[in-house]
Motif scaffolding. Structure first.
Motif, short mmCIF file in Angstrom:
data_model
loop_
_atom_site.label_atom_id
_atom_site.label_comp_id
_atom_site.label_asym_id
_atom_site.label_seq_id
_atom_site.Cartn_x
_atom_site.Cartn_y
_atom_site.Cartn_z
N ILE A 85 0.84 -1.21 0.00
CA ILE A 85 0.00 0.00 0.00
C ILE A 85 0.87 1.25 0.00
O ILE A 85 0.57 2.24 -0.68
N TYR A 86 1.97 1.21 0.75
CA TYR A 86 2.86 2.38 0.81
C TYR A 86 3.48 2.65 -0.57
O TYR A 86 3.57 3.80 -1.00
N MET A 87 3.92 1.60 -1.26
CA MET A 87 4.54 1.79 -2.58
C MET A 87 3.52 2.27 -3.60
O MET A 87 3.83 3.09 -4.47
N LEU A 88 2.28 1.80 -3.50
CA LEU A 88 1.26 2.21 -4.47
C LEU A 88 0.80 3.64 -4.25
O LEU A 88 0.42 4.33 -5.22
N SER A 89 0.80 4.09 -3.02
CA SER A 89 0.26 5.42 -2.71
C SER A 89 1.32 6.52 -2.70
O SER A 89 0.97 7.70 -2.58
N ARG A 90 2.57 6.17 -2.82
CA ARG A 90 3.63 7.18 -2.75
C ARG A 90 3.86 7.80 -4.11
O ARG A 90 4.02 7.11 -5.12
N SER A 91 3.84 9.11 -4.14
CA SER A 91 4.08 9.83 -5.39
C SER A 91 4.72 11.18 -5.06
O SER A 91 4.20 11.93 -4.24
N GLY A 92 5.84 11.44 -5.70
CA GLY A 92 6.54 12.71 -5.49
C GLY A 92 7.05 12.90 -4.08
O GLY A 92 7.09 14.02 -3.59
N GLY A 93 7.43 11.83 -3.41
CA GLY A 93 7.96 11.94 -2.05
C GLY A 93 6.89 12.07 -0.98
O GLY A 93 7.20 12.13 0.20
N ARG A 94 5.62 12.13 -1.38
CA ARG A 94 4.52 12.24 -0.43
C ARG A 94 3.57 11.06 -0.59
O ARG A 94 3.61 10.34 -1.59
N ILE A 95 2.70 10.90 0.40
CA ILE A 95 1.65 9.89 0.35
C ILE A 95 0.36 10.60 -0.01
O ILE A 95 -0.11 11.48 0.72
N SER A 96 -0.20 10.22 -1.14
CA SER A 96 -1.47 10.81 -1.55
C SER A 96 -2.60 10.18 -0.74
O SER A 96 -2.76 8.96 -0.76
N PRO A 97 -3.37 10.97 0.00
CA PRO A 97 -4.46 10.38 0.80
C PRO A 97 -5.46 9.59 -0.04
O PRO A 97 -5.91 8.53 0.36
N LEU A 98 -5.82 10.12 -1.21
CA LEU A 98 -6.78 9.44 -2.06
C LEU A 98 -6.21 8.12 -2.58
O LEU A 98 -6.88 7.08 -2.54
N GLU A 99 -4.94 8.16 -3.05
CA GLU A 99 -4.32 6.93 -3.54
C GLU A 99 -4.10 5.93 -2.41
O GLU A 99 -4.20 4.71 -2.61
N LEU A 100 -3.80 6.43 -1.21
CA LEU A 100 -3.62 5.54 -0.07
C LEU A 100 -4.92 4.83 0.26
O LEU A 100 -4.94 3.61 0.50
N LEU A 101 -6.01 5.55 0.25
CA LEU A 101 -7.31 4.95 0.56
C LEU A 101 -7.72 3.95 -0.53
O LEU A 101 -8.19 2.84 -0.23
N LEU A 102 -7.52 4.32 -1.79
CA LEU A 102 -7.87 3.42 -2.88
C LEU A 102 -7.00 2.17 -2.88
O LEU A 102 -7.49 1.05 -3.08
N ALA A 103 -5.69 2.36 -2.64
CA ALA A 103 -4.79 1.20 -2.58
C ALA A 103 -5.17 0.28 -1.43
O ALA A 103 -5.14 -0.94 -1.56
N GLY A 104 -5.56 0.87 -0.29
CA GLY A 104 -5.96 0.04 0.85
C GLY A 104 -7.21 -0.75 0.57
O GLY A 104 -7.31 -1.93 0.91
#
Length: 323
Positions: A146-165
Motif C-alpha cells: 500500500i505504501y509503494m502504491l500510494s507514494r508519489s513525489g515523495g509524499r503519500i497521496s491520501p486518495l491513492e492511499l485509501l484506494l490502494a488500501g
C-alpha cells in the motif's frame, strides 16, 4: 465561547473516563463464575479462606490480565483509527479499510491451513506459534504494498492511499477465500474462532510486557503528532505553510499505526487451538480411520456369514419348486 468549548470538552472527557472505569470494574466481577471484588481485595490483604482465595485468583490472575490486554487492543485501534481519519481527512478511514488487518488475517489463515496441507513440514519453529508470526508478516506485506502504491513525489497521496488500501483489502479477502476453499472442516472452525479474537491469558506472562513495550511507545509517537494532524486536517498546503513537514508526518503516522495494528492482530488475537491440540486431533483422526477399516472388515464378515445360509437354502427351494 472558547472557554465554554473547553469546558464541554473537559466534561465530555471526564464522563468518558468515568464510564470506561465503571465498565472495567464491572467486567472484573461479571463472568461465568461470580466473583466479588471486595473479597478479592481482602485476599490481597492477607485473608486466606478458600472462598476469598478463589475470588482473588479469578479476578487478579484470570480476568485482570485479559482486561488489560483487551483495553490495550481497543485503545490502540481507536487511536490508530483517529490518526488515519485525520491523516486521510476521511471519517471512514480505519486500519480495516486500509487493508492492514485483512493482510494480517490472510497471514493467519495461511498459517492455520499449511500444517494440514503439508503435514510432513513442521511449521512450529522452536516452540513459537507460527500464527502470530504469519499474521504480523501479512500485515507488513500489506503495509509495504500500500505504501509503494500510494507514494508519489515523495509524499503519500491520501486518495491513492485509501484506494490502494481498499483494493489490497479486496485482494487479500479473495486470497482468504482461496485458502478456506482448500482447508478441511476442522481447520475452518479454527479459522473462524481465530478471526473472532481470543485473549486467553492466565497470569501476567510475557505477552502483557511485550504489548506494553510495543504499544505504549507507538501510541506515544502517534499522540505526539496531534498538532501536525490538526494542521493537516485543513489541507496539506496550509499545513506545509505553517511549518509542518507533511511527508515526514504521513510516513510516521501510516507506518507506526500500521505496525501497531499488525502487532495487535498477530499477538493479541490468539488462536484458540494450539498445535499440540492439532497433533492430538491428527492422531484421533488416524484412530478413527483405523476403526472405520475394522468396521468395514467386520461388515464384510457378517455379510459372508449371513449369505452362506441363504446360498445353502436356494438349492432346497429349487428342488421343492421342481417337485
Amino acid at each position: 465561547m472558547q472557554n465554554l468549548n473547553s469546558r464541554k470538552y473537559i466534561l465530555i472527557l471526564m464522563a468518558c473516563v468515568v464510564f470506561v472505569a465503571a465498565v472495567l470494574v464491572l467486567s472484573l466481577m461479571v463472568g461465568s463464575t461470580p466473583a466479588a471484588l471486595s473479597r478479592a481485595l481482602s485476599g490481597l490483604l492477607g485473608d486466606a479462606s478458600p472462598e476469598i482465595a478463589m475470588d482473588e485468583y479469578i479476578i487478579f490472575h484470570l480476568r485482570l490480565p485479559r482486561l488489560i490486554m483487551a483495553f490495550l487492543a481497543g485503545a490502540s485501534l481507536a487511536i490508530v483509527g483517529a490518526v488515519f481519519q485525520a491523516l486521510l481527512r476521511n471519517p471512514l478511514a480505519t486500519p480495516y479499510t486500509l487493508g492492514v488487518s485483512t493482510g494480517g488475517s490472510f497471514g493467519a489463515y495461511l498459517a492455520l491451513s499449511l500444517p494440514a496441507l503439508f503435514p510432513a513440514i513442521n511449521f512450529q519453529w522452536g516452540g513459537i506459534d507460527p500464527v502470530p508470526v504469519f499474521a504480523f508478516a501479512g500485515a507488513l506485506l500489506a503495509v509495504g504494498i500500500i505504501y509503494m502504491l500510494s507514494r508519489s513525489g515523495g509524499r503519500i497521496s491520501p486518495l491513492e492511499l485509501l484506494l490502494a488500501g481498499v483494493v489490497m483489502g479486496a485482494i487479500f479477502s479473495s486470497l482468504i477465500l482461496v485458502v478456506r476453499y482448500f482447508s478441511r472442516p476442522e481447520e475452518l472452525i479454527n479459522m473462524d474462532r481465530w478471526i473472532m479474537g481470543m485473549i486467553d491469558i492466565t497470569g501476567y506472562d510475557a505477552k502483557i510486557g511485550t504489548a506494553l513495550i510495543v504499544l505504549l511507545p507507538s501510541l506515544a509517537i502517534l499522540l505526539a503528532q496531534a498538532r501536525g494532524l490538526d494542521q493537516i486536517s485543513f489541507g496539506e498546503n496550509l499545513a506545509a505553510g505553517r511549518g509542518v513537514n507533511v511527508p515526514r508526518l504521513q510516513k510516521i503516522c501510516f507506518l507506526i499505526g500500521s505496525l501497531a495494528t499488525g502487532f495487535i492482530i498477530g499477538s493479541l488475537c490468539k488462536w484458540l487451538f494450539d498445535y499440540r491440540f492439532r497433533s492430538e486431533l491428527r492422531q484421533g483422526r488416524k484412530l478413527i480411520r483405523g476403526l472405520e477399516k475394522e468396521i468395514s472388515l467386520l461388515r464384510k464378515r457378517v455379510e459372508k456369514i449371513t449369505d452362506e445360509p441363504r446360498k445353502a437354502s436356494k438349492p432346497q427351494l429349487e428342488q421343492k419348486s421342481v417337485s
